[in-house]
Design a protein around this motif. Structure first.
Motif, short mmCIF file in Angstrom:
data_model
loop_
_atom_site.label_atom_id
_atom_site.label_comp_id
_atom_site.label_asym_id
_atom_site.label_seq_id
_atom_site.Cartn_x
_atom_site.Cartn_y
_atom_site.Cartn_z
N ARG A 196 10.21 5.46 -5.11
CA ARG A 196 9.63 6.40 -4.13
C ARG A 196 10.41 6.44 -2.82
NH1 ARG A 196 3.27 4.55 -4.68
NH2 ARG A 196 2.89 5.37 -6.80
N GLY A 197 11.43 5.59 -2.72
CA GLY A 197 12.22 5.56 -1.50
C GLY A 197 11.62 4.70 -0.40
N ARG A 198 10.64 3.85 -0.75
CA ARG A 198 10.01 2.96 0.24
C ARG A 198 10.02 1.53 -0.30
NH1 ARG A 198 6.43 7.48 0.53
NH2 ARG A 198 4.96 6.49 -0.92
N PRO A 199 11.21 0.94 -0.47
CA PRO A 199 11.28 -0.40 -1.09
C PRO A 199 10.52 -1.45 -0.28
CG PRO A 199 13.37 0.19 -0.08
CD PRO A 199 12.53 1.43 -0.05
N MET A 200 9.98 -2.42 -0.99
CA MET A 200 9.21 -3.48 -0.36
C MET A 200 10.09 -4.49 0.38
SD MET A 200 6.58 -4.43 -3.47
CE MET A 200 5.64 -5.64 -2.51
N GLU A 201 11.28 -4.74 -0.14
CA GLU A 201 12.07 -5.87 0.33
C GLU A 201 12.43 -5.77 1.82
OE1 GLU A 201 12.32 -5.44 -4.04
OE2 GLU A 201 12.68 -4.06 -2.36
N PRO A 202 12.89 -4.62 2.34
CA PRO A 202 13.17 -4.57 3.78
C PRO A 202 11.93 -4.83 4.64
CG PRO A 202 14.23 -2.74 2.65
CD PRO A 202 13.31 -3.39 1.66
N ARG A 203 10.77 -4.38 4.17
CA ARG A 203 9.53 -4.63 4.91
C ARG A 203 9.19 -6.12 4.89
NH1 ARG A 203 6.94 0.29 5.86
NH2 ARG A 203 7.79 2.01 4.62
N THR A 246 0.83 -1.20 0.00
CA THR A 246 0.00 0.00 0.00
C THR A 246 0.87 1.25 0.00
OG1 THR A 246 -0.11 0.09 2.42
CG2 THR A 246 -1.82 -1.19 1.27
N PHE A 247 0.22 2.39 -0.22
CA PHE A 247 0.95 3.65 -0.26
C PHE A 247 1.71 3.90 1.04
CE2 PHE A 247 1.04 8.24 0.71
CZ PHE A 247 1.82 8.67 -0.34
N ASP A 248 1.15 3.46 2.17
CA ASP A 248 1.80 3.69 3.46
C ASP A 248 2.60 2.48 3.95
OD1 ASP A 248 -0.63 2.43 3.66
OD2 ASP A 248 -1.32 3.53 5.42
#
Length: 337
Positions: A172-179, A66-68
């Motif tokens: 966007r500077g919010r990569p999925m992989e670390p999450r 998601t966006f957040d």
């Protein structure tokens, strides 16, 4: 009430079918694509649970963000395609520096809005009586379910987690992989050899760092390119990646390749020549996963024809099949191997 009783009956039947059906050593794996999606709306906990109870070795899980920054389970970037988003959400506005979105993209949607959604059947001809009955889950919901079922059934349940739109979030500077890594660590799955990570964007694998588990490169339609091609400068199409040279290069960042039975293998019709990608993958040292069975592009076949199709894949040396109907694939494996 009738529908709820039907669900209970299906899950009870699945429990009987699935007892002791985990893959044995040396046998090809049966992976349920977003659950038993021919019965319940795909990518719902009900669909995943039925697949587990029927004995699927692993679950393919398509993950978006998601966006957040919440990792959610869907099969299409546009939420209107798989949920009731069009009737309960306001279309999202543009993000600065990006084109205005079309539809209800997950990456433009907050988790607060996502949590309001219910899933619906996406494939014409399938039972839509369960539409609106199940919420659209997040990845953590499924990990809790898998953890519980592993304990109850005393067997391992594998996961093939396929990441989507990874380049969008990286830009966007919010990569999925670390999450993803932190989520798997939270539930004790990060070190599991039975958790595989898939993606169609090669750059995504580099952002996984030292996360254990096999990497699976998911080949898209032959004439298209990975979504990160502009950023990496690699102009190869998926058809190029499916060649002998292409698959040797894939071995540099992945352990397996997932090909579509229709797009890449021409359906694996009986009597047809063995597709070159089969031998090329093996020669490159890659495991071969064949998917696309009983999905929107490959309608459900009569039982005998379906089992014959799975047997052909197994006979060709497929290491796994990915299917919306895991029970039939399991039957083919039982009777053919």
């Amino acid at each position: 009430m009738v529908r709820r009783l039907l669900i209970a009956g299906l899950l009870a039947a699945g429990a009987a079918l699935g007892a002791g059906s985990a893959a044995r050593a040396g046998q090809p794996e049966v992976i349920a694509r977003n659950g038993t999606a021919i019965t319940f709306p795909e990518a719902t906990l009900a669909a995943f649970d039925l697949a587990i109870l029927q004995g699927a070795d692993s679950l393919r899980v398509d993950v978006y963000q998601t966006f957040d920054g919440v990792l959610v389970i869907r099969t299409d970037r546009n939420l209107a395609a798989t949920t009731n988003a069009a009737s309960v959400l306001t279309p999202p506005g543009p993000i600065k520096g990006e084109p205005a979105p079309i539809g209800f993209p997950i990456d433009f949607t907050s988790y607060q809005d996502y949590a309001r959604l219910t899933a619906r059947q996406t494939i014409p001809g399938r039972d839509n009586s369960f539409d609106g009955m199940f919420s659209a889950p997040i990845l953590e919901d499924l990990l809790v379910l898998v953890e519980r079922r592993q304990s109850e059934r005393r067997r391992t349940i594998g996961l093939l987690i396929v990441l989507h739109d990874t380049q969008v979030h990286a830009a966007r500077g919010r990569p999925m992989e670390p999450r993803l890594i932190s989520t798997l660590q939270k539930y004790g799955f990060a070190a599991s050899p039975d958790v595989l990570i898939g993606a169609s964007e090669p750059s995504s694998f580099a952002r996984l760092g030292g996360l254990q588990g096999r990497r699976v490169f998911v080949l898209g339609t032959p004439n298209s390119r990975p979504a990160d091609a502009a950023q990496t400068g690699d102009r190869r199409s998926f058809a190029d990646y499916a060649t002998a040279d292409g698959l040797r290069s894939v071995r540099n960042f992945a352990d397996a390749v997932l090909v579509d039975v229709q797009d890449t293998l021409g359906g694996l019709d009986d009597g047809a020549p063995v597709p070159a990608v089969v031998g090329n993958a093996k020669a490159a040292g890659l495991q071969l996963f064949i998917g696309g069975y009983a999905d929107a592009d490959n309608p459900v076949q009569p039982r005998r024809a379906a089992i014959a199709a799975y047997r052909r894949a197994f006979d060709l040396g497929a290491d796994a099949v990915v299917t919306d109907e895991p029970a039939r694939a399991l039957a083919a494996r039982r009777h053919g191997h």
